[in-house]
Scaffold this motif. Structure first.
Motif, short mmCIF file in Angstrom:
data_model
loop_
_atom_site.label_atom_id
_atom_site.label_comp_id
_atom_site.label_asym_id
_atom_site.label_seq_id
_atom_site.Cartn_x
_atom_site.Cartn_y
_atom_site.Cartn_z
N LEU A 3 0.82 -1.21 0.00
CA LEU A 3 0.00 0.00 0.00
C LEU A 3 0.85 1.26 0.00
O LEU A 3 0.37 2.34 -0.28
CB LEU A 3 -0.94 0.00 1.22
N GLU B 73 -7.55 11.42 9.37
CA GLU B 73 -6.97 10.09 9.18
C GLU B 73 -5.57 10.01 9.79
O GLU B 73 -5.20 9.02 10.42
CB GLU B 73 -6.92 9.73 7.69
N ALA C 226 -9.27 -1.12 3.63
CA ALA C 226 -8.40 -0.61 2.57
C ALA C 226 -8.36 -1.50 1.33
O ALA C 226 -7.98 -1.02 0.27
CB ALA C 226 -6.98 -0.41 3.11
N ASP D 24 -14.71 8.14 3.68
CA ASP D 24 -13.28 8.14 3.36
C ASP D 24 -12.44 7.89 4.62
O ASP D 24 -11.49 7.12 4.59
CB ASP D 24 -12.89 9.47 2.72
N GLN E 199 -12.60 4.30 5.47
CA GLN E 199 -11.83 3.39 4.62
C GLN E 199 -10.32 3.54 4.82
O GLN E 199 -9.59 2.56 4.74
CB GLN E 199 -12.19 3.59 3.14
N TRP E 200 -9.84 4.77 5.10
CA TRP E 200 -8.39 4.97 5.03
C TRP E 200 -7.69 5.23 6.35
O TRP E 200 -6.46 5.23 6.40
CB TRP E 200 -8.07 6.07 4.01
N THR E 201 -8.44 5.45 7.46
CA THR E 201 -7.76 5.57 8.75
C THR E 201 -6.97 4.30 9.09
O THR E 201 -5.83 4.38 9.53
CB THR E 201 -8.76 5.92 9.87
N PHE F 252 -5.56 2.26 7.14
CA PHE F 252 -4.37 2.28 6.29
C PHE F 252 -3.28 3.15 6.93
O PHE F 252 -2.14 2.72 7.10
CB PHE F 252 -4.78 2.82 4.91
N ARG G 251 -2.31 9.78 1.00
CA ARG G 251 -3.68 10.15 1.32
C ARG G 251 -4.10 11.46 0.66
O ARG G 251 -5.21 11.58 0.17
CB ARG G 251 -3.87 10.23 2.84
N ASP H 271 -4.64 10.80 -3.06
CA ASP H 271 -5.79 9.94 -3.33
C ASP H 271 -7.10 10.64 -2.95
O ASP H 271 -8.11 10.47 -3.63
CB ASP H 271 -5.66 8.61 -2.59
#
Lengths: 274, 310
Positions: free
Chosen positions: A268, B103, B130, B181, B184-186, B188, B238, B241
């Motif tokens: 990732l 995030e 993710a 969002d 989904q990405w925290t 990550f 981040r 994206d």
């Protein structure tokens, strides 16, 4: 003192579990909804305990276009992963060991990854329309190269960096050709990395939506995410079928990520965090 | 294998004698390796991008047989005069700023908690959001945001609060998209920061604790400086994206209500493939590319200042 510490650690654990519940609940809710009958889906208050049924999955598997879309997704992703791995690994090896392009070239590839895909769709759409490539089976595997080649270059660079260069040098001295070193030394030594990289490429291609939506039209080319997005209409009634289809899209990446968890953080972050 | 490695220094010297002969061949092989990747990228993205600048000067319909009119900078002028463009820009950057900050902070906080916790093995569950397609994420959240039948409003009404029209009001819709969002990405961000924490040398931390530093002091003066490289990687990925967010908007709000969630990507898609105005969308894309380049330059600069990434 020790007692205080244990209270603190219990509070910490509680926070972590609450956070985990927040991050897992929507996924749980997706699968659970897919296993409910229509009446249970819309029950208010929600039914926490219910009799699971596979009838949504049965319908989706045997009475809808989802199996074909799944096949399209599979073919698209797999063919793209194959080409991406070959081209990307070669480039990574050339940059790392033959010092072609160096940092500049690497960051050029990274900047391609950072480009918003929507920006590429307009010119690509005009060009592929004039080449008659819209709604064909080859357009998506080709377009996904834009996403996956930069990724493979960075990932494989990070794996090639981990092999001691002296092994390759001694193979050269023993009379191995340039291609021979790549094929018989470097690839076997980076095999786990190569597989992990391929898996993550597969997940990217499998999940991709905007290019798939713009460049495909018919059921024999559309991928699973496009099919699922088409369920979003004004009145969404058939939530059972919708969530069953979405579950089919969600399961492969979840399983792959679970198996290859060791490499996921690395993947990732383009190989930057190991 | 061992012996050949030991022998190599001796043989290397002989290799260097005719090294000048081998060099061109070496470079040639290296170029053969790199060429296909460069060629593919040039053809699939660099050439089209240049072509897009060209398209942006035309009134250009999606239907190939319709005539194209050269109109110069007209479309750019229209864009810079339209309040819709500034609205879209504002929504995009507001979205970007909020989700990236939240995030990063949440991810950092969680990573610090998990790093010192006994339930670290649970961490892998955080990977799930993710890797799921944003389309699926959008779909399930849209279901949960539903006003009367959504599970979120059920929880809210259970707490005795008023049900919220998540997707029905402009501000609420933008916040809803942000929540998705962040959801989904925290994780990550958290996993990357956690990997960063675990790769740190333990000596400075132990030394500080021996010297009696408080945990805030340890964090501020030791942990945080050591973590800046990892934090800037999270920021880079981040921010870029979030800037291009499209899928969840398409699935959850379709830009609505009104134009409240017309983020740039969605705006461009709509102009090109809904309103059939490729030229206008191309001009918007040119602006978006320039903004993305500025963002990327900024964050890559930040990254290379904090570490040697490669």
């Amino acid at each position: 003192m020790p007692k205080k510490k244990s209270i603190k650690s219990i509070v910490h654990s509680a926070i972590i579990i609450v956070a985990l519940a927040f991050f897992v609940f929507p996924i749980y809710w997706l699968f659970v909804t897919a296993l409910k009958i229509q009446v249970d889906i819309f029950a208010m208050p929600p039914k926490w305990i219910f009799t699971p049924t596979l009838q949504n999955f049965y319908h989706v598997f045997f009475e809808s276009a989802i199996p074909q879309l799944t096949m399209n997704s599979l073919i698209t992703a797999l063919s793209n992963v194959g080409i991406s791995l070959v081209i990307g690994t070669m480039a990574a090896y050339g940059i790392t060991r033959y010092k072609i392009g160096g940092q500049k070239l690497l960051f050029w590839f990274l900047s391609i990854r950072m480009l918003p895909p929507i920006v590429a769709t307009i010119p690509l759409f005009i060009i592929s329309a004039s080449l008659g490539l819209i709604d064909t089976r080859i357009i998506l595997p080709v377009l996904y190269l834009i996403i996956n080649i930069p990724f493979v270059v960075w990932m494989m660079k990070s794996f090639i960096d981990e092999i001691p260069e002296s092994i390759e040098e001694s193979a050269r001295i023993d009379g191995c050709s340039h291609w021979g070193v790549l094929g018989r030394i470097v690839l076997p030594l980076t095999a786990p990395g190569l597989v992990a990289t391929g898996v993550i490429c597969f997940i990217f291609a499998w999940n991709e939506f905007i290019l798939a939506m713009v460049f495909t039209r018919s059921a024999h080319t559309r991928t699973l995410p496009v099919g699922i997005s088409a369920f979003i209409t004004e009145e969404m009634i058939l939530w059972g079928y919708i969530t069953a289809s979405a579950s089919i899209a969600a399961i492969p990446p979840l399983i792959l990520a679970w198996i290859f968890q060791r490499y996921m953080v690395r993947g990732l972050t383009f190989g930057a965090v190991k | 294998m061992n012996t050949s490695v030991e022998q190599s220094p001796v043989k290397l010297e002989t290799l260097e004698v005719d090294g000048h002969k081998r060099r061109p061949r070496r470079i040639k092989f290296g170029l053969i390796l790199v060429a296909p990747a460069i060629l593919v990228i040039l053809l699939t993205i660099i050439y089209p991008t240049i072509y897009m600048f060209f398209v942006s000067f035309f009134r250009w319909s999606i239907i190939p047989t319709l005539p194209r009119h050269f109109i110069g900078f007209d479309q750019y002028l229209t864009i810079f005069r339209s309040s819709a463009f500034y609205g879209s820009l504002q929504a995009t950057f507001l979205f970007l700023l909020v989700v990236v900050v939240v995030e990063l902070l949440l991810g950092l906080g969680l990573a610090l908690l998990i790093a010192s916790s006994r339930i670290r093995w649970l961490r892998i569950s955080f990977l799930m959001p993710a890797v799921i397609a944003p389309v699926v994420v959008g779909l399930i959240w849209r279901f949960m945001f539903s006003h009367d039948l959504g599970v979120i409003n059920y929880f809210i009404s259970m707490m005795g609060l008023e049900r919220i029209a998540w997707l029905g009001r402009p501000t609420a819709a933008l916040i809803s998209i942000m929540i998705v969002d962040i959801w989904q990405w925290t994780p990550f961000a958290m996993l990357i920061i956690l990997a960063g924490i675990e790769s740190l040398p333990t000596e400075p931390l132990e030394a500080a604790q021996v010297d009696g530093a408080s945990s805030t002091q340890v964090f501020r003066h030791i942990l945080f400086p050591l973590l800046t490289p990892v934090l800037s990687i999270v920021l880079l990925f981040r921010a870029l994206d979030a800037f291009k967010t499209f899928d969840i908007i398409y699935m959850i709000t379709r830009g609505g209500p009104g134009r409240a969630t017309y983020l740039l990507s969605y705006n461009i898609w709509r102009r090109a493939f809904f309103e059939n105005n490729m030229g206008y969308a191309a001009a918007l894309s040119v602006i978006m590319i320039i903004l993305a380049t500025i963002l990327a330059k900024f964050f890559i600069g930040l990254l290379s200042r904090t570490q040697k990434m490669v």
